[in-house]
Structures are given as C-alpha cells and as structure tokens.
Design a protein around this motif. Structure first.
Motif, PDB file in Angstrom:
ATOM      1  N   LYS A 107       0.830  -1.197   0.000  1.00 52.58           N
ATOM      2  CA  LYS A 107       0.000   0.000   0.000  1.00 52.58           C
ATOM      3  C   LYS A 107       0.869   1.253   0.000  1.00 52.58           C
ATOM      4  N   ASN A 108       0.403   2.246  -0.729  1.00 54.21           N
ATOM      5  CA  ASN A 108       1.061   3.556  -0.782  1.00 54.21           C
ATOM      6  C   ASN A 108       2.427   3.520  -1.465  1.00 54.21           C
ATOM      7  N   LEU A 109       2.722   2.435  -2.171  1.00 57.29           N
ATOM      8  CA  LEU A 109       3.976   2.352  -2.916  1.00 57.29           C
ATOM      9  C   LEU A 109       3.681   2.479  -4.404  1.00 57.29           C
ATOM     10  N   SER A 110       4.587   3.143  -5.115  1.00 58.59           N
ATOM     11  CA  SER A 110       4.439   3.327  -6.559  1.00 58.59           C
ATOM     12  C   SER A 110       5.799   3.189  -7.227  1.00 58.59           C
ATOM     13  N   VAL A 111       5.776   2.794  -8.490  1.00 59.80           N
ATOM     14  CA  VAL A 111       7.000   2.800  -9.280  1.00 59.80           C
ATOM     15  C   VAL A 111       7.531   4.231  -9.334  1.00 59.80           C
ATOM     16  N   GLY A 112       8.808   4.405  -9.113  1.00 58.20           N
ATOM     17  CA  GLY A 112       9.413   5.734  -9.082  1.00 58.20           C
ATOM     18  C   GLY A 112       9.619   6.270  -7.688  1.00 58.20           C
ATOM     19  N   ASP A 113       9.132   5.571  -6.663  1.00 58.08           N
ATOM     20  CA  ASP A 113       9.367   5.997  -5.291  1.00 58.08           C
ATOM     21  C   ASP A 113      10.809   5.699  -4.893  1.00 58.08           C
ATOM     22  N   LEU A 114      11.465   6.668  -4.242  1.00 59.35           N
ATOM     23  CA  LEU A 114      12.743   6.433  -3.594  1.00 59.35           C
ATOM     24  C   LEU A 114      12.442   5.993  -2.172  1.00 59.35           C
TER      25      LEU A 114
END
Length: 680
Positions: A107-114
C-alpha cells in the motif's frame, strides 16, 4: 500527486511524533544493495551459508533505492508479491545494483518511489531477496528510474552475466545477441505462456550433433532467459506485444516471432526461479523488436534442376468430421474438436501441401479411418486438389489391394499421396513394426507412483514402389512414424524409476528395433529407396545410427528393445528379441541427405532446443540424382498461437489472431528432396 514522507511498518509501532518504534529488529546495518548482492551467486551477508543450508542473514540491513516494478499478485511460485528495488550504479560491473523485496504490504507504494527498506537477506532458491521486511520509508516520489542496463553477454559466462544484473532493469539490444530458442507458447512447467531466449543462436539438442551419452550435469534450461509477463497471461495473448498476429490484409500477419530471431528492444527486470533467469517485461514489443534471421518462405527454396520432388508432411492429427463417429481402430479423436478448428487446420495443411509442389508426399498423423470417400485421406486430398488449378497435377492416394480397412491398429497412420502424371504405383509393402510385450512394472516418475502395463505398439510403415512415368525406373518410398519420445517402454522403467540418462527420450530401444526391422525389410526390395518421415530421433541418436552409419562410434552401444514381437497381441506374434533385447552393431548405410547438404537445418522444436526428427534418408546410389534436399521451416519455428487448436490459444471466447496461411500448419516441418530422374 506528491506524497509526504511515510513509513510502512511491519512488527513495529508508529509514535505520535512520526518516529517508528520497532519491536524487531533492535538495530539494523546501513549498507548498499551492491554490498548485499556481492560479486558471487549468493549474498555475502553474515549468516548465509548455502552449503550448510543457512539461507537467511542473521542481521537486518537498511538500503535505499528506487522502485522499478511492483508485483501486486504472485505469479505462481516464480514471482511473489513485492517490488524490484534499484540504487544508483557503483560502477562495479561485478555487483548487481538491484534486488527484489519480498513483501505483501504494498500500500502507498508506486514505481518511481525512492525508498529506504529495512529487512533481512534471503537466498530464496538461489535468488537473492530482501525478506522479513521491518520497515519501508518513502523518501521521495516520482523519481526517474535508473537507466536500463544493456545486457552484455560477450566474453562472459551466461549465468554469471545474468547474476550481475539480477533484480535490475535491463535492455536486450542487438549487441546482447539474444535469440529466440523457444517461441512464445504454453510452458508446461509453469502452466502459462512465455518465451525463451538464448545467447548467439537457438540451442541445439546435444544428440543432434553428438552420439547419445550420459551427461550428468546437462540441463535443458541451461543458458536460457525466460521472457515473462508480471501476471498469468490469458491464453492467446502476448501482453507485451499487443500487435502480435494482427492481420495484414493479405490473409496473414507481419507481426510474428520465429525461432532464432534476434531480439532488439525488450526491457524488463531480472528475476530467478526454478533454475532459470526470467525477464519480466516492462515495455512493449513491435514488429521491429524481433529481427528475423530466416524469413518466412511461402514456397520451398530449392536449387533448380530437379524433375521429381518427394516430401514428408506431418499433418498434426488430421481427424476429419464427424468427430464423434471416429472410425479408426481405437475410436479416438486426437485432432480438431470443432468445425472451426478443423476448417483452420485443413485449410492451412492443404494450402501448405499444394504450395510444396511435391510429386510424392508421405503423410504422418492422419486418421487411420480407411480409404473410402469418408476417410481422412480422401478428405485431405480433395481439399489439396481444390487448390491446384491444373487437374493433371491433382493427387491420388494409396489404397491397399487386400481389403485392409486400416493400416495398423493405431488411431493415426502413415499414408502416401502422389501425382499420377509423374509416377505410377507399381507395388507396395506394409512393414509391420516391432511391438513390446514385457512384464508390468511399478515405477516412480516425478515422485508419483505409476504402473507400466508392459505392452507398447508402433505404427506400421507403408513402402510403395513407384515407376517414374516415361521410364522403366522405379523408386521405393518408405513412410515411417516411429514410437514417440513421450511414451513409456520397459527399458525406461525396469529399474523402478523413469530414467532418461542420455536424453534420447523414452522408447529409444523400441525405435532401434524399428530401425533394424525397417532396414532388413527394405533390403529385400530391389532398386533405389528413400526412407522418410518422423523417426522421433535426433540426428545422432541410436535409430539414425542403425539406419545410416557408425563412423567414429566404435565404443557406442546401440541396443534394441527386449520382449519384442512382430504382429500379434500381448506376445502372441512372432518373437523378435527376447528378455535381453539385442545389441545392434550394424548399420544399413542410408545417407542423411538433408544433413549432408544443410547440416544446421532443423525440423522440430521442443523444450528450449531445436533438432531434426523428420528425415529423408536415401540409398547411396541415389545420391548422384540429388539436386537439393531441405527442411521447409514453416511450422517448427513459429509460435503455437498460430496453431489450429483453441487449447492454450483462447480465453473466455477471445482467441489469438490466426490465419488461413501455411505457417504453423503443423508442429513438424516438411522434409523435401528434388531429384533429376535422368541420373537415376
């Protein structure tokens, strides 16, 4: 929308001031992905010791990186829930910059997150992963992804090179020199559709170029990269190649993949499972992604000068309707299951045979349901002739004169069709092939208990003799379909286990018996002879050694099956070899003419490898008349998504694009020879 910095906590408590109080671990070690990956095939993290079955680190580690791909739902047992994490390069080509984080909390994670991840390190069946995740901090969002590293396998060990990019974004470019070794289709190991690549060229089965032997460390998956989607693909689709198979307006498609195509432009992240590296594709392919090293051939490309063409064609279980009234000896239908399937199958095969322009064609896998106008062979001949404008070039088919209702006792058989304006049927022989009637055996195969009943049959050989019109010259064409590699014979299981130590598949000893029986029977027939058909043996396997030659094979033992008989049922026929079988130390001297002229040719693709199962073997005096001989690669190199069957090609009524062209009319390629009859 930009997110605020947050923490995803497993086994911890988020305090009011925004800090995280963890119940586990009490501390972690700050490090890098590269240090956890190390320069070898396993992580150097403390506590991991594969030799002593210690697969998880003692300590927790904290690393930073950018999420490059998220797996929301597990893909079988190959790709669990989690995400791929990659940091900036450390400029050390020996270490991977990426790693897979095995976690179900996405949850709350997306591609492009550092993100900053705290977890243990695990060697998950030799795939280095972060597991037992304690905390994930999102530091920044919408960051540019690390550039995809161009896969470079030159001057490197295949597995070492892929280990160094495990978990990373990679790109397969021309310089990668990666080729299709198994075309896109259903993978029976993983029970889903995928594609397989290898380096420099498609993999060739080892028995194609070497005599069979025990290869203790041989693995059909060695040197392969499986091209996957992130989810189980609906049958008949390639999610990363949406234009695959789309019609071109001319009854075919310009968007296709062929075995040995050079790949240029696929991108994805690298995982590992079941002994194979896997590329999970993140971009889309198009017509330019697969560079054809061998273009499709609408007609056979043969040297000029021949005036008699002889060919084989495996018609992939051609069972004509009505399907529920199969008139073959076993009452089975192994072919099309509907009018839709049969229309596609019959049209593709009839067009291919018409385009082949052969004067004599040996058929394999045609329904064994007689010779009248309702038979499969009559149906197929009528369809072929409908595509040939000149009635003089129409085909006739073989009909026995002794009132036989079938050829042998199987549901499928061999047959011969021919053009009466070129040859005249003078005589024929039906050569009974050896059967095995051995004691039953209980055995174990893949941890399952099974029973071998003891009886195994083979399809009979039909050997018509033709006179070449306008001459007194004759030629005998023996059409064969030896026992399948996928069957079970006594020799495979008499130890209590199903074994295949020399990679010949099952029943090679029964095929050896067939080869000796065939060679012996043909020796009684005068004149030039051709052995053609599906011998279910690669070019240097035992049956081919018996039929051709034993050069440089003084120490190789070729053995025919035990408990064999000619004719009869359950051992009531004529005994051939007893309980010890027979060592066959002679060869009949036929020439594998296609291999002599085109040694790299292939006719079949199976389990990541190509090779020849379909042959034209000629008696030596006939060589002076040979103009050319070749495999016509219209079938084996094509994707199964173009095949007639809806199985694995349709999901919920949506099917792969299929066309009434000649490509993937069967799973075997035709074998063709052109002769100059003036030299016979």
């Amino acid at each position: 929308m930009k997110k605020s910095i947050l923490s995803i906590i497993i086994g911890g408590v988020l305090l009011a001031n925004g800090c995280t109080q963890l119940t586990q671990p009490s501390h972690s070690i700050n490090t890098t992905i590269q240090q956890l990956q190390g320069t070898g095939h396993t992580s150097p993290a403390e506590g991991i010791d594969i030799a002593n079955k210690q697969f998880t680190s003692k300590n927790y580690y904290t690393v930073e990186g950018i999420i490059t791909a998220i797996q929301n739902k597990a893909l079988g047992r190959d790709l669990p829930q989690g995400f791929f994490l990659q940091s900036a390069s450390d400029n050390n080509p020996q270490t991977s910059d990426g790693i897979f984080v095995n976690t179900g909390d996405l949850k709350n994670l997306s591609v492009g997150d550092l993100v900053k991840v705290t977890a243990k390190v695990t060697e998950h069946y030799h795939w280095t992963q972060l597991t037992s995740v304690s905390k994930i901090d999102v530091l920044k969002t919408q960051q540019p992804l690390p550039p995809a590293a161009v896969l470079d396998l030159n001057n490197q060990n295949f597995n070492d090179a892929l280990e160094r990019v495990e978990g990373m974004r990679v790109k397969i470019a021309k310089v990668s020199d990666m080729h299709v070794t198994r075309n896109y289709g259903f993978d029976y190991a993983s029970h889903r559709n995928n594609l397989v690549l290898s380096h420099k060229n498609a993999l060739v089965h080892p028995n194609q170029n070497e005599a069979p032997r025990v290869r203790p460390h041989w693995n059909a998956n060695d040197g392969t990269l499986v091209v996957e989607s992130f989810k189980r693909v609906p049958n008949g689709q390639i999610l990363w190649y949406p234009s695959f198979g789309l019609a071109n307006g001319n009854g075919s498609s310009n968007n296709y993949i062929r075995i040995n195509d050079l790949v240029d432009g696929l991108e994805g992240v690298v995982g590992y499972s079941y002994g194979q590296y896997r590329l999970y594709v993140t971009n889309q392919a198009n017509q330019n992604t697969f560079i054809h090293t061998q273009e499709r051939q609408p007609y056979p490309l043969m040297k000029q000068g021949g005036n008699l063409r002889i060919a084989s064609f495996n018609v992939l279980n051609y069972f004509n309707p009505p399907y529920d009234e199969s008139r073959n000896p076993l009452g089975q239908n192994r072919g099309a299951q509907s009018e839709k399937e049969f229309h596609l199958q019959s049209d593709k095969i009839a067009t291919a045979i018409a385009n082949m322009h052969a004067d004599i064609v040996g058929l394999m896998e045609i329904e064994n349901n007689g010779f009248d106008k309702k038979s499969a062979v009559a149906d197929l001949v009528n369809r072929i002739n409908s595509k040939i404008k000149n009635p003089a070039d129409h085909y006739a088919y073989f009909t026995p004169k002794n009132g036989e209702k079938s050829i042998g006792g199987d549901a499928i058989t061999t047959q011969v069709i021919y053009k009466k304006n070129k040859v005249t049927l003078e005589n024929y022989h039906i050569i009974k092939m050896p059967e095995q009637h051995a004691p039953s055996v209980h055995y174990t195969d893949k941890n399952r208990d099974k029973t071998f009943t003891g009886s195994v049959h083979q399809r009979d050989t039909i050997a018509p003799t033709f006179r070449i019109n306008g001459t007194n010259k004759v030629i005998t064409v023996a059409v064969n379909h030896f026992k399948s590699k996928g069957s079970v014979c006594w020799e495979d299981v008499n130890t209590g286990k199903k074994l295949d130590l020399d990679q010949q598949g099952a029943c090679e000893n029964l095929r050896v018996a067939a080869a000796e029986q065939l060679g012996t029977a043909l020796a009684q027939i005068k004149g030039d002879k051709i052995i053609l058909g599906d011998l279910n043996s690669y070019a240097n396997e035992d049956p081919l050694i018996v039929l051709t030659d034993r050069k440089n094979l003084a120490n190789h033992t070729t053995k025919a099956a035990a408990y064999t008989y000619i004719g009869g049922n359950k051992g009531t026929g004529t005994p051939l070899y007893g309980k010890d079988g027979k060592v066959v130390d002679r060869s009949f001297g036929y020439l594998n003419i296609i291999r002599q002229l085109h040694p790299d040719s292939y006719s079949f693709a199976y389990n990541n490898h190509i090779g020849t199962l379909d042959y034209i073997l000629i008696s030596p005096p006939l060589k002076r008349a040979v103009i050319d001989a070749h495999e016509w690669n219209i079938n084996a190199g094509e994707s199964t998504l173009f095949e007639y069957s809806d199985k694995h090609n349709c999901s919920y009524g949506v099917c792969s694009p299929r066309h009434n062209d000649i490509y993937r009319a069967s799973d075997h390629d035709p074998a063709i020879i052109d002769l100059d009859t003036r030299k016979i």
